[in-house]
Scaffold this active site. Structure first.
Site, PDB file in Angstrom:
ATOM      1  CG  ASP A  89      -0.382  -0.161   2.286  1.00 20.85           C
ATOM      2  OD1 ASP A  89       1.033   0.354   2.373  1.00 20.85           O
ATOM      3  OD2 ASP A  89      -1.068  -0.099   3.742  1.00 20.85           O
ATOM      4  CB  CYS A  90       0.043   4.532  -0.118  1.00 24.61           C
ATOM      5  SG  CYS A  90      -0.252   5.493   1.373  1.00 24.61           S
ATOM      6  CB  SER A  91       1.966   3.929   4.790  1.00 25.37           C
ATOM      7  OG  SER A  91       1.229   3.517   4.412  1.00 25.37           O
ATOM      8  CG  HIS A 142      -1.426   8.707  -1.109  1.00 29.32           C
ATOM      9  ND1 HIS A 142      -1.222   7.095  -1.464  1.00 29.32           N
ATOM     10  CD2 HIS A 142      -0.387   8.723  -2.931  1.00 29.32           C
ATOM     11  CE1 HIS A 142      -1.046   6.500  -2.997  1.00 29.32           C
ATOM     12  NE2 HIS A 142      -0.112   7.809  -2.786  1.00 29.32           N
ATOM     13  CG  HIS A 154       1.975   7.624  -5.806  1.00 26.52           C
ATOM     14  ND1 HIS A 154       0.895   7.228  -5.408  1.00 26.52           N
ATOM     15  CD2 HIS A 154       2.237   7.874  -6.943  1.00 26.52           C
ATOM     16  CE1 HIS A 154       0.103   7.848  -6.862  1.00 26.52           C
ATOM     17  NE2 HIS A 154       1.053   7.962  -7.387  1.00 26.52           N
TER      18      HIS A 154
END
Length: 183
Positions: A89-91, A142, A154
């Protein structure tokens, strides 16, 4: 550490930052969107630039290497809560890439934003982590990694993979919160 609702004294403001004095006597710059300021204090004069400007972040020693690591992961699929090359996922993507360079971050965009040095938009270097708010939930939601040429990489849930996107793309430009230099 400052607690929510704790009173502070606003000493100055400039370009989206407030210079605050906390009850402990500590002074420091805080992004303006993090502070609820009464109307009469919102337009304080800018401070003397030499004495009180927010400190410049140190130059990145590993930024180019961080960006290269991130770019090698282009196309890896999006996986909710993912934090490995089998899916991000993004993080989780930011968490994984920075960990490859000895930087330990939490797996949450909002928490990641609390680390590193603030970087003004005009001073971004490859490897800086960029943050956005109100993407799928209120607040910082995000994160990605600036790679240069106005682009960041990203893990996008909308696309379903790790992608390159211009920071100027309207969706992200309207939601941009800031950047942090971690290394």
């Amino acid at each position: 550490r400052v607690n929510v609702g704790e009173p502070v004294e606003v000493l100055a403001s400039t370009q989206g930052w407030y210079l605050l004095r906390f009850v402990t006597g500590l002074e420091g710059w805080v992004a303006s969107w993090l502070v609820k300021v009464p109307e009469p204090l919102r337009n304080l004069p800018a401070p003397e630039p030499v004495a009180s400007a927010p400190p410049a972040p140190p130059p990145s020693q590993l930024g180019g290497s961080i960006a290269e690591t991130a770019l090698r992961l282009l196309g890896v699929r999006y996986v909710h809560s993912g934090e490995s090359p089998s899916g991000f996922d993004c993080s989780g993507f930011v968490y994984y890439v920075l960990a490859q360079h000895g930087c330990s971050l939490p797996h949450s965009a909002g928490e990641q934003f609390q680390f590193g040095f603030p970087v003004p938009a005009g001073s971004l270097q490859p490897g800086d982590v960029v943050f956005f708010r109100n993407t799928y939930k209120p607040g910082i939601s995000h994160s990605g990694i600036f790679v240069g040429n106005g682009q960041f990489i990203h893990s996008s849930s909308a696309v379903g993979a790790v992608v390159l996107t211009p920071l100027s793309k309207e969706y992200y430009a309207k939601r941009y919160v800031g950047a942090r230099r971690m290394r």
